[in-house]
Design a protein around this motif. Structure first.
Motif, PDB file in Angstrom:
ATOM      1  N   TYR A 162       5.156   7.776   7.305  1.00 30.25           N
ATOM      2  CA  TYR A 162       4.167   8.401   6.544  1.00 30.25           C
ATOM      3  C   TYR A 162       2.595   8.713   7.629  1.00 30.25           C
ATOM      4  O   TYR A 162       2.111   8.605   8.475  1.00 30.25           O
ATOM      5  CB  TYR A 162       3.540   6.563   6.989  1.00 30.25           C
ATOM      6  CG  TYR A 162       3.808   5.224   5.984  1.00 30.25           C
ATOM      7  CD1 TYR A 162       3.384   5.357   5.083  1.00 30.25           C
ATOM      8  CD2 TYR A 162       5.298   4.269   6.557  1.00 30.25           C
ATOM      9  CE1 TYR A 162       4.036   4.259   4.090  1.00 30.25           C
ATOM     10  CE2 TYR A 162       5.414   3.808   5.398  1.00 30.25           C
ATOM     11  CZ  TYR A 162       5.288   3.931   4.116  1.00 30.25           C
ATOM     12  OH  TYR A 162       5.155   2.574   3.565  1.00 30.25           O
ATOM     13  N   ILE A 196      -0.859   7.054   8.914  1.00 35.10           N
ATOM     14  CA  ILE A 196      -0.254   5.018   9.413  1.00 35.10           C
ATOM     15  C   ILE A 196       0.506   4.883  10.437  1.00 35.10           C
ATOM     16  O   ILE A 196       1.169   5.646  11.038  1.00 35.10           O
ATOM     17  CB  ILE A 196       0.523   4.199   8.412  1.00 35.10           C
ATOM     18  CG1 ILE A 196      -0.090   3.808   7.144  1.00 35.10           C
ATOM     19  CG2 ILE A 196      -0.115   3.223   8.980  1.00 35.10           C
ATOM     20  CD1 ILE A 196       0.831   2.973   6.479  1.00 35.10           C
ATOM     21  N   CYS A 197      -0.381   4.530  11.997  1.00 29.33           N
ATOM     22  CA  CYS A 197      -0.879   4.959  13.111  1.00 29.33           C
ATOM     23  C   CYS A 197      -0.895   3.832  13.992  1.00 29.33           C
ATOM     24  O   CYS A 197      -0.541   3.191  13.516  1.00 29.33           O
ATOM     25  CB  CYS A 197      -1.951   5.677  13.520  1.00 29.33           C
ATOM     26  SG  CYS A 197      -1.798   7.136  13.094  1.00 29.33           S
ATOM     27  N   SER A 207     -10.376  -1.252   9.565  1.00 26.59           N
ATOM     28  CA  SER A 207      -8.798  -1.093   9.585  1.00 26.59           C
ATOM     29  C   SER A 207      -9.210  -1.596   7.998  1.00 26.59           C
ATOM     30  O   SER A 207     -10.222  -2.974   8.091  1.00 26.59           O
ATOM     31  CB  SER A 207      -7.920  -1.816  10.347  1.00 26.59           C
ATOM     32  OG  SER A 207      -6.792  -1.976  10.213  1.00 26.59           O
ATOM     33  N   ILE A 253      -1.305  -1.875  12.845  1.00 23.60           N
ATOM     34  CA  ILE A 253      -1.279  -0.372  12.988  1.00 23.60           C
ATOM     35  C   ILE A 253      -2.707  -0.332  12.169  1.00 23.60           C
ATOM     36  O   ILE A 253      -3.731  -0.894  11.669  1.00 23.60           O
ATOM     37  CB  ILE A 253      -0.921   0.179  11.961  1.00 23.60           C
ATOM     38  CG1 ILE A 253      -0.801  -1.143  10.061  1.00 23.60           C
ATOM     39  CG2 ILE A 253       0.876   0.028  11.821  1.00 23.60           C
ATOM     40  CD1 ILE A 253       0.211  -1.000   9.264  1.00 23.60           C
ATOM     41  N   TRP A 254      -3.212   0.965  12.053  1.00 24.56           N
ATOM     42  CA  TRP A 254      -4.338   1.547  11.456  1.00 24.56           C
ATOM     43  C   TRP A 254      -3.979   2.746  10.277  1.00 24.56           C
ATOM     44  O   TRP A 254      -3.237   3.230  10.339  1.00 24.56           O
ATOM     45  CB  TRP A 254      -5.627   1.839  12.943  1.00 24.56           C
ATOM     46  CG  TRP A 254      -5.396   3.674  13.710  1.00 24.56           C
ATOM     47  CD1 TRP A 254      -4.176   2.924  14.840  1.00 24.56           C
ATOM     48  CD2 TRP A 254      -5.374   4.654  13.387  1.00 24.56           C
ATOM     49  NE1 TRP A 254      -4.007   4.355  15.633  1.00 24.56           N
ATOM     50  CE2 TRP A 254      -4.851   5.333  14.255  1.00 24.56           C
ATOM     51  CE3 TRP A 254      -6.406   5.454  12.503  1.00 24.56           C
ATOM     52  CZ2 TRP A 254      -5.146   7.016  15.278  1.00 24.56           C
ATOM     53  CZ3 TRP A 254      -6.265   6.667  12.541  1.00 24.56           C
ATOM     54  CH2 TRP A 254      -5.805   7.471  14.325  1.00 24.56           C
ATOM     55  N   GLN A 255      -5.506   3.269   9.929  1.00 22.04           N
ATOM     56  CA  GLN A 255      -4.921   4.435   8.729  1.00 22.04           C
ATOM     57  C   GLN A 255      -5.832   5.660   8.860  1.00 22.04           C
ATOM     58  O   GLN A 255      -7.441   5.234   9.014  1.00 22.04           O
ATOM     59  CB  GLN A 255      -5.327   3.168   6.983  1.00 22.04           C
ATOM     60  CG  GLN A 255      -4.540   2.352   7.490  1.00 22.04           C
ATOM     61  CD  GLN A 255      -4.998   0.967   8.037  1.00 22.04           C
ATOM     62  OE1 GLN A 255      -6.696   0.709   7.389  1.00 22.04           O
ATOM     63  NE2 GLN A 255      -4.639   0.235   8.594  1.00 22.04           N
ATOM     64  N   THR A 314       2.150   8.322  15.015  1.00 23.34           N
ATOM     65  CA  THR A 314       2.191   7.891  13.257  1.00 23.34           C
ATOM     66  C   THR A 314       3.811   6.739  13.371  1.00 23.34           C
ATOM     67  O   THR A 314       4.233   7.273  14.008  1.00 23.34           O
ATOM     68  CB  THR A 314       2.568   8.840  11.919  1.00 23.34           C
ATOM     69  OG1 THR A 314       3.738   9.983  13.035  1.00 23.34           O
ATOM     70  CG2 THR A 314       1.135   9.324  12.596  1.00 23.34           C
TER      71      THR A 314
END
Length: 391
Positions: free
Chosen positions: A260, A248-249, A349, A297-299, A256
């Motif tokens: 995560y 997760i960023c 996202s 956040i993005w994955q 990050t």
């Protein structure tokens, strides 16, 4: 305003205008809920120029004449084109008039759709009668002529013909796909979903994974495969068994959040059965610096063959990675490709940001499914009912 928010606003307008016109529906007693995707993302070239383009018509309980030609059906899903990378949590295609091509069913079809069931919005699922049904998919020409107005000789080219059994108020996702890359065998998957029956938290984001690739796809020579540059290192397929690692960023690159970086989720195995995969989860507000109203956040999802350390980033020319040992998916913003993540396949996202109540935007957790099919990956997002905007 993000692209997703624009689409939601446009969709709201479509629903508003639709409510002003009279549409007569036949009430369906004891319905089931059905959503259909055409996963035949095939490459048509000189080597297989005689193979049909995967442009389909779906018929449920067709009436067949003495010559074997369908003349009517209880339900028709026409102009079913190859699916799009993202299936959003609202009927985004309804009201679109640029083309009759439909990236899913019901999609553009003006039919009765599902309700809010246990808090989940099923407006992207069509209501259909429960019970046993014959379902047939046919190839059709790429034009805008309705299926039953086509010449009889072109209305009997079957893709799949089978019987399904739908339970009352059960939720189903159907896929038409290629089962074997060598023999070109086609088939369907009818997956009975369970997300609406699970005790899921509205503060967690959920995702499960499927590899619906054809048997033999990743092992085949890359010259036989569709050129899918936007799929990055995944375009030639992934192996039949892969480990899943989630990072997760924060926006802007490989930043990050503590705790995560390459969190191990589990495995995804190639399987074209009807089973439901387990859901993995992460907190909606995993970033401790967020205000618990909105998050950006993005994955980042790494798919690696068992035994490969995710900290050892593959090197070399990404275009030549064809052994299926590495896949990379970035669920970032609205899915637009970014230069900072070389070799990734970009999808939107999993967190939906939208105007709700007095907040514009507000972040909402969702339930998601990522399906890998023959060198591509698709994201389906399901959303809970949320408070409407206050202007």
């Amino acid at each position: 305003m993000t692209k997703i928010m624009h689409l939601l606003a446009a969709c709201t307008l479509v629903w508003s205008f639709s409510s002003c016109s009279k549409v007569d529906y036949t009430e369906i007693e004891r319905p089931a809920y059905l959503r259909v995707f055409n996963d035949l993302n095939l490459k048509i070239g000189l080597e297989n120029k005689d193979e049909e383009r995967p442009f389909l018509c779906m018929l449920i309980d067709p009436v067949i004449d003495k010559d074997g030609v369908p003349v009517s059906a209880a339900i028709k899903g026409d102009f079913l084109d190859q699916r799009e990378p993202y299936a959003p949590p609202y009927p985004s295609h309804l009201g679109s008039s640029t083309s009759k091509n439909n990236p899913e069913y019901p999609g553009k079809e003006n039919v009765l759709v599902g309700p809010v069931l246990n808090g989940f919005d099923l407006s992207s699922w069509a209501q259909v009668p429960s019970g046993k049904h014959r379902i047939v998919f046919y190839y059709r020409p790429v034009n805008e002529v309705s299926f039953f107005d086509l010449e009889p000789k072109v209305r009997s080219n079957k893709v799949v013909d089978t019987v399904i059994d739908l339970g009352v108020e059960e939720v189903y996702t159907m896929h038409v796909l290629q089962r074997n890359f060598i023999t070109k065998e086609k088939g369907i998957i009818l997956r009975k979903e369970n997300f609406h029956q699970l005790p899921l938290s509205d503060s967690m984001v959920y995702v499960n994974f499927y590899n619906y690739s054809a048997d033999g796809f990743w092992q085949a020579d890359k010259s036989l495969k569709k050129n899918q540059f936007n799929s990055g290192v995944m375009q030639y397929g992934i192996r039949d068994e892969m480990n899943i690692w989630l990072s997760i960023c924060k926006p802007g690159g490989w930043n990050t959040i503590p705790g995560y970086r390459f969190a191990y989720l589990g495995q995804v195995k190639r399987n074209t059965g009807n089973h439901v995969a387990p859901y993995f989860s992460f907190p909606l507000f995993a970033d401790s610096a967020s205000n618990h109203i909105v998050t950006d956040i993005w994955q980042r999802i790494s798919l690696l063959a068992p035994g490969i350390d995710p900290e050892i980033i593959p090197h070399g020319d990404y275009a030549t990675i064809t052994d299926g040992a590495y896949g990379l998916i970035a669920c970032y913003g609205n899915g637009t490709r970014q230069n900072f993540e070389r070799g990734a396949l970009f999808l939107p996202s999993m967190i939906v940001n939208i105007h709700s109540g007095v907040y514009n935007p507000r972040s909402f957790a969702t339930v998601n499914t990522i399906e890998v099919v023959n060198g591509n990956a698709y994201l389906t997002t399901i959303q809970r009912k949320y408070e409407p905007p206050v202007y």
